[in-house]
Write an enzyme that holds these catalytic residues in place. Structure first.
Site, short mmCIF file in Angstrom:
data_model
loop_
_atom_site.label_atom_id
_atom_site.label_comp_id
_atom_site.label_asym_id
_atom_site.label_seq_id
_atom_site.Cartn_x
_atom_site.Cartn_y
_atom_site.Cartn_z
N ASP A 1 -8.50 4.20 11.41
CA ASP A 1 -7.29 4.96 11.38
C ASP A 1 -7.21 6.09 10.83
O ASP A 1 -6.35 7.00 11.04
CB ASP A 1 -6.15 3.90 10.63
CG ASP A 1 -5.78 2.77 12.06
OD1 ASP A 1 -5.99 2.90 13.00
OD2 ASP A 1 -5.14 1.96 11.63
N ASP B 1 0.59 -1.25 0.01
CA ASP B 1 0.09 -0.05 -0.11
C ASP B 1 1.18 1.27 0.24
O ASP B 1 0.82 2.24 -0.90
CB ASP B 1 -0.87 0.02 1.17
CG ASP B 1 -2.03 -0.95 1.22
OD1 ASP B 1 -1.81 -1.93 0.03
OD2 ASP B 1 -2.80 -1.02 1.89
N ARG C 1 -1.61 5.05 17.10
CA ARG C 1 -1.97 6.27 15.92
C ARG C 1 -1.51 7.57 16.45
O ARG C 1 -0.94 8.47 15.67
CB ARG C 1 -3.47 6.28 15.60
CG ARG C 1 -3.87 4.93 14.65
CD ARG C 1 -2.54 4.10 14.28
NE ARG C 1 -2.99 2.89 13.38
CZ ARG C 1 -2.02 1.99 13.02
NH1 ARG C 1 -0.93 1.90 13.70
NH2 ARG C 1 -2.45 1.19 12.49
N SER D 1 -5.32 -8.86 7.24
CA SER D 1 -4.73 -7.40 7.27
C SER D 1 -4.25 -7.28 8.70
O SER D 1 -5.17 -7.68 9.70
CB SER D 1 -5.76 -6.51 7.12
OG SER D 1 -5.27 -5.07 7.29
#
Length: 406
Positions: free
Chosen positions: A127, A18, A98, A182
């Protein structure tokens, strides 16, 4: 934003499919210089390959930062002082990472003169919210590029085709295979989403889990450990003082070996959908149990109960990305004030997925008074007759209402 509007962007970069595609896409679509930032927060993977990939893509400014100690001391431990659980089950391993990444993105943007940051979070997930709320709180003027909300590369097949057409190398795992899930890992946890987990009735395969043995395969003898706390934070295991990151890593090792920390959850995302995820949080599961145990000995009843009332709100703030919001900071200040007396040791027995508290003590702050609590003769420490008036006063409203009903 039109091409030319952004001169330099800091990309949160892992070197995977990604973000490798995003790096090239930013260069092509925005015609801008890209700075890459890769954070080591204990994901357990070699990060230097990300540097080589960034260099191959023409990146001149490459940041690979070891943030493990800051992650645990400034983010994980404060959260655990609140005994935080989201929806009664999730220990917030992804959520709490995060704000640290957002903080460092903003710092690097200031250091390099970048006018934007970019991330690889999708438009369906939490996210994107966490990264961007954190970034805007720290720099209200920062520009943010979220490729998943702009491009049409909305499947793995399209991403792979884009990578192949641009000569972007996409490496498989070292053993030649790639997990179908994932996954996101750091020192607090590893998460799994997607693939067969998208059916909440399907049990995860035994080969999915990476950090822990199955409880039924854990040792037949329990493991006993002692954790020492100072002002609400764990500082030692079995008498050995460790740094925050070292301590959490050791608890992950011990917990994983005893089948501790697996969770299978359907959670409510902030963007509105329900999502099924599986998590391994061995050290965090142990810490939560141990912290509540030492608090049970040292915290005043009403302070402890008020903390429990605040916790779900605190958990939602962390989950939804409001780490830097004033209300989270206000709650943290109140929580931290209670932790001044949370000092002592907790003894735990770990056995086949279970964490059992078998002892707790505090030489300086214990509120447990055996002379009062005893079932034996208390030598006048507590007058049991006092309970009569206490009960009658508390029953008054119930008796008045009962008479009206009668």
């Amino acid at each position: 934003m039109a091409q030319g509007a952004i001169k330099k962007v800091v990309l949160a970069y892992s070197g995977g499919l990604d973000t490798s595609v995003i790096l090239k896409w930013l260069q092509e679509e925005y015609g801008c210089e890209v700075v890459t930032f890769t954070a080591d927060i204990g994901q357990g993977e070699e990060l230097e390959p990300a540097r080589a990939k960034a260099q191959a893509a023409g990146v001149k400014e490459i940041y690979i930062d070891d943030l493990r100690e800051e992650f645990v001391s400034d983010f994980v431990f404060p959260m655990f002082r609140a005994n935080t659980l989201y929806e009664g089950a999730y220990l917030l391993g992804t959520s709490i990472a995060r704000p640290l990444i957002a903080k460092r993105l903003i710092e690097i943007a200031a250091e390099t003169g970048a006018d934007a940051i970019s991330h690889g979070a999708t438009g369906k997930g939490n996210d994107q919210v966490r990264f961007e709320l954190g970034a805007y709180a720290l720099n209200p003027e920062i520009k943010i590029i979220a490729p998943w909300r702009e491009w049409d590369l909305l499947s793995r097949e399209k991403l792979m085709a884009y990578a192949e057409s641009r000569g972007i190398a996409v490496e498989m795992k070292r053993d030649g295979t790639k997990s179908p899930y994932s996954m996101d890992a750091n020192l607090l946890h590893i998460s799994y989403e997607g693939y067969d987990l998208e059916d909440p009735w399907v049990e995860p395969g035994s080969d999915m889990w990476r950090w822990s043995v199955a409880p039924e395969q854990a040792p037949d003898e329990p493991t006993t450990i002692e954790i020492a706390f100072e002002q609400g934070d764990p500082v030692a295991i079995d008498g050995q003082r460790l740094s925050p990151a070292e301590l959490l890593a050791e608890l992950n090792r011990i917990g994983g070996a005893n089948g501790i920390g697996r969770a299978d959850i359907v959670e409510n995302r902030y963007v509105g959908m329900k999502s099924r995820g599986c998590y391994e949080t061995p050290g965090g599961t142990i810490l939560l149990k141990a912290h509540r145990a030492i608090e049970s000995l040292t915290l005043d009843r009403e302070a402890a109960h008020l903390k429990d009332e605040l916790m779900p709100r605190y958990a939602s703030l962390v989950y939804n990305g409001y780490w830097f919001a004033p209300e989270r900071k206000m709650m943290q200040a109140a929580i931290d004030q209670t932790q001044q007396v949370v000092n002592g040791e907790v003894r735990l027995k770990l056995y086949k997925g279970n964490v059992m508290v078998v002892g707790r003590k505090s030489e300086t702050n214990s509120l447990f008074d055996a002379s009062i609590a005893t079932f034996e003769e208390d030598a006048g420490a507590y007058d049991q007759a006092d309970a009569t008036g206490f009960i009658r006063l508390n029953a008054l409203r119930l008796r008045v209402a009962g008479r009206k009903r009668g």
